[in-house]
Design an enzyme around this catalytic site. Structure first.
Site, PDB file in Angstrom:
ATOM      1  N   GLU A   1      -3.501  40.317 -17.501  1.00  0.00           N
ATOM      2  CA  GLU A   1      -3.988  41.660 -17.134  1.00  0.00           C
ATOM      3  C   GLU A   1      -3.413  42.720 -18.076  1.00  0.00           C
ATOM      4  O   GLU A   1      -4.112  43.637 -18.509  1.00  0.00           O
ATOM      5  CB  GLU A   1      -3.600  41.990 -15.689  1.00  0.00           C
ATOM      6  CG  GLU A   1      -4.403  41.225 -14.677  1.00  0.00           C
ATOM      7  CD  GLU A   1      -3.917  41.508 -13.260  1.00  0.00           C
ATOM      8  OE1 GLU A   1      -4.670  42.091 -12.488  1.00  0.00           O
ATOM      9  OE2 GLU A   1      -2.770  41.147 -12.937  1.00  0.00           O
TER      10      GLU A   1
ATOM     11  N   LYS B   1       0.594  36.436  -2.460  1.00  0.00           N
ATOM     12  CA  LYS B   1      -0.001  36.643  -3.780  1.00  0.00           C
ATOM     13  C   LYS B   1       0.856  36.207  -4.960  1.00  0.00           C
ATOM     14  O   LYS B   1       2.074  36.296  -4.937  1.00  0.00           O
ATOM     15  CB  LYS B   1      -0.338  38.133  -3.963  1.00  0.00           C
ATOM     16  CG  LYS B   1      -1.473  38.551  -3.065  1.00  0.00           C
ATOM     17  CD  LYS B   1      -2.046  39.853  -3.507  1.00  0.00           C
ATOM     18  CE  LYS B   1      -2.830  39.684  -4.777  1.00  0.00           C
ATOM     19  NZ  LYS B   1      -3.327  40.975  -5.254  1.00  0.00           N
TER      20      LYS B   1
ATOM     21  N   SER C   1       3.429  40.270  -5.075  1.00  0.00           N
ATOM     22  CA  SER C   1       3.054  41.587  -4.569  1.00  0.00           C
ATOM     23  C   SER C   1       4.188  42.107  -3.693  1.00  0.00           C
ATOM     24  O   SER C   1       4.925  41.331  -3.094  1.00  0.00           O
ATOM     25  CB  SER C   1       1.769  41.448  -3.762  1.00  0.00           C
ATOM     26  OG  SER C   1       1.710  42.434  -2.757  1.00  0.00           O
TER      27      SER C   1
ATOM     28  N   HIS D   1     -24.027  34.146 -19.077  1.00  0.00           N
ATOM     29  CA  HIS D   1     -24.244  35.183 -18.043  1.00  0.00           C
ATOM     30  C   HIS D   1     -23.317  34.972 -16.844  1.00  0.00           C
ATOM     31  O   HIS D   1     -23.642  35.363 -15.732  1.00  0.00           O
ATOM     32  CB  HIS D   1     -25.694  35.200 -17.552  1.00  0.00           C
ATOM     33  CG  HIS D   1     -26.707  35.174 -18.653  1.00  0.00           C
ATOM     34  ND1 HIS D   1     -27.198  36.307 -19.229  1.00  0.00           N
ATOM     35  CD2 HIS D   1     -27.278  34.129 -19.300  1.00  0.00           C
ATOM     36  CE1 HIS D   1     -28.064  35.979 -20.185  1.00  0.00           C
ATOM     37  NE2 HIS D   1     -28.119  34.649 -20.254  1.00  0.00           N
TER      38      HIS D   1
END
Ligand code: ARG
Length: 464
Positions: free
Chosen positions: A294, A287, A281, A160
Site C-alpha cells: 500500500e 486484521k 489494526s 478486465h
C-alpha cells in the site's frame, strides 16, 4: 560561523539579508547531501588549476588537504553549517578559508556556483543510479527465485479483472522481471546523459582563465564535457530523464503492489502475509494489513509529482542559470530516496513477506470457466471453424452456469449433444495443467516456454 552572510557575495551589499529571506533563500538544509560530491568536484577543480598553472602546486596541495579535512569533519558529524552558509558550496569554501587562510579563497578561481552545482548534482545522480540498478538486480533475483519454484503452480489469469485463462505463476512473476529489466536498461541508457561535465562553463559564458575542462572531467570520471557553456549550466534534462525512469520503476512496483493487495484479501486468498512485513489494526484484532504494497502504491504519486514539478520548473526558464534551478534538488533527492526505499521494501516483501497459497490457487483454477477458450480451440483443431466453435462454447458456458456445473462436469453425452466432434479426450484437453502447458507459443505461459524464459532471465542477470 562568524562571517556575516552578505560578505560571501561582494562589498556591493551593505545590509544583511532579512532573516526570513535568508531562510527562504538557503538550500543548505537539503544540499548538504551533496557535500561528498562537492568536495570531490572541488578537488578535481583544484588539481586542474595546478595543471594549468593558474595556482601553484603548493597551493593546490593545501586546498586538497583542506578539502579532505572537511570530508573527515563531515563524516565525524563535526561539520554542521547553518543557514548563514546559504548553501553547501559556500559552506565548504568558508570552512576551507577558515582552515587554510587566504589560499582557500583561490579555490573558486575560474568557477561559478552554477557550473559547480551542476557538477555536484551529476556526480550524485550517477552514483545513485548505480545504487538503484544494483537494487533492481536484487529485486529481479528475488522474483526469479520465486518463479523457479513455481513453474507448474497455476494462477488464474485476468483481463478486465475477469477470469480469462489460467497461467503459470512463474510466467506472471516473470512479467515483472521483464519490466524491471527495462527499468535497469533505461537507467543504464540515461547515464550517458548524466555523465557529462558542466565544470568550467563558469557562470554562463566560460572563463578568461586558461582552464583544461577535459582534464577536470577525466579526474571526475565524466565521459565528456558540455560543448556549450549556456547549455551546460542550465541543462536539467538528465534530472528529468531520471525522474521519468524513476516514475516507470514506480509504475511497475505499484502494479505489483496492487496485485499483492488483492491477492492478500480474503476474497482472493492467493497469498498470506508474514508478520515481518505486515501490520495490525489498532481496533480490529483480526486484521493483518498489507502496508508495504500500500505504501509503495501510495508513494508512486509523489514520484510522478516530482517529474511534473521538474518539467514545469524548466519550461519557462530563459537561459542560463536561474535560481528556480535550486528547486531541482529536493525533487531529485526525494525521488532517489523514495525509489530506493520502495525497491528495497518490495524485495524484502517478496523474499520473506508473502507465501503463495498453492492449494487455494489450484482450487481457483479448477473452479472456473477459464478453460472455455480451450474447448473452442479443441473444436477448431477438429475442423470446426473457430468463430463457430466460439459461439457454440458460449452456449455451453451459459447452460452450464444455469445448471451449476463446471465444464469438466459435463458428461460425454452432453458434450456430444453440443457437437458430435467431442470425444473422450475433451476432459484432458480442458484440465488446467494441460490448458497452461499447451500455450507453447514463444513468450506464452506453456511450461516449456516459461523454462526458456527463466533461462533468458539468468542470461539477463549475467548468469548465463
Ligand atoms: N544553491 C544554488 C542551487 O542549488 C547553487 C547555485 C547558486 N547560483 C547562483 N547564481 N545563485 O542552484
Amino acid at each position: 560561523m562568524e562571517t556575516p552572510p552578505t560578505q560571501t557575495w561582494s562589498q556591493r551589499f551593505e545590509t544583511a539579508l532579512h532573516p526570513a529571506i535568508a531562510l527562504f533563500n538557503a538550500s543548505i538544509g537539503f544540499d548538504i547531501q551533496l557535500i561528498e560530491y562537492d568536495l570531490t568536484g572541488s578537488e578535481a577543480h583544484a588539481k586542474m588549476l595546478v595543471k594549468t598553472g593558474i595556482i601553484s602546486p603548493a597551493e593546490g596541495e593545501q586546498i586538497v588537504t583542506g578539502l579532505e579535512t572537511i570530508r573527515q569533519e563531515f563524516r565525524a558529524g563535526e561539520f554542521n553549517p547553518g543557514v548563514e552558509a546559504e548553501d553547501v558550496h559556500f559552506a565548504v569554501e568558508r570552512r576551507l578559508t577558515e582552515l587554510m587562510g587566504d589560499v582557500g579563497k583561490k579555490l573558486h578561481t575560474a568557477r561559478s556556483r552554477n557550473d559547480q552545482v551542476g557538477t555536484d548534482l551529476r556526480l550524485y545522480l550517477r552514483a545513485q543510479i548505480e545504487a538503484i540498478q544494483s537494487q533492481l538486480r536484487q529485486y529481479q533475483q528475488t522474483l526469479l527465485g520465486i518463479a523457479e519454484a513455481h513453474v507448474e503452480t497455476l494462477i488464474p489469469g485476468y483481463t478486465h479483472l475477469q477470469r480469462a485463462q489460467p497461467l503459470s505463476l512463474a510466467h506472471h512473476l516473470l512479467a515483472y522481471f521483464d519490466m524491471a529489466q527495462r527499468d535497469w536498461e533505461r537507467l543504464h541508457d540515461l547515464q550517458k546523459r548524466v555523465n557529462i561535465s558542466p565544470l568550467g562553463c563558469g557562470a554562463l559564458a566560460g572563463t578568461t582563465f586558461p582552464i583544461d575542462r577535459q582534464y577536470a572531467a577525466e579526474l571526475l570520471g565524466f565521459e565528456k564535457v558540455y560543448g556549450n557553456s549556456l547549455d551546460g549550466v542550465s541543462d536539467r534534462d538528465f534530472a528529468i530523464e531520471f525522474a521519468c525512469a524513476a516514475s516507470l520503476i514506480m509504475v511497475h512496483l505499484s502494479r505489483l503492489s496492487e496485485e499483492m493487495i488483492l491477492w492478500a484479501s480474503e476474497e482472493f486468498s492467493f497469498v498470506t502475509l508474514n508478520d515481518s512485513c505486515s501490520t495490525g489494526s489498532s481496533i480490529m484484532p483480526q486484521k493483518k494489513n498489507p502496508d508495504v504494497p500500500e505504501l509503495v502504491r501510495g508513494k508512486t504519486g509523489r514520484v510522478f509529482g516530482h517529474l511534473q514539478g521538474l518539467l514545469v520548473m524548466m519550461k519557462g526558464l530563459p537561459l542560463a542559470y536561474n535560481k528556480d534551478l535550486q528547486e531541482d534538488k529536493e525533487a531529485i533527492f526525494d525521488t532517489v530516496h523514495t525509489v530506493r526505499g520502495c525497491v528495497e521494501a518490495m524485495t524484502i516483501l517478496l523474499a520473506e513477506g508473502v507465501n503463495f497459497q498453492v492449494p487455494r490457487l489450484r482450487q481457483a483454477v479448477n473452479e472456473d470457466y477459464s478453460n472455455a477458450t480451450d474447448v473452442a480451440d479443441y473444436l477448431a483443431t477438429k475442423g470446426v471453424p473457430f468463430r463457430e466453435a466460439y459461439n457454440l462454447v458460449g452456449k455451453v458456458v451459459k447452460t452450464s452456469l444455469a445448471a451449476g456445473k463446471l465444464l469438466r462436469e459435463l458428461t460425454l453425452e452432453e458434450w456430444q449433444a453440443i457437437h458430435p466432434a467431442f470425444e473422450d479426450d475433451i476432459y484432458g484437453a480442458i484440465a488446467p495443467q494441460q490448458v497452461v502447458s499447451a500455450r507453447n507459443s514463444y513468450g506464452g505461459t506453456g511450461f516449456n516456454q516459461v523454462r526458456q524464459a527463466i533461462a533468458r532471465a539468468h542470461l539477463a542477470l549475467g548468469e548465463g
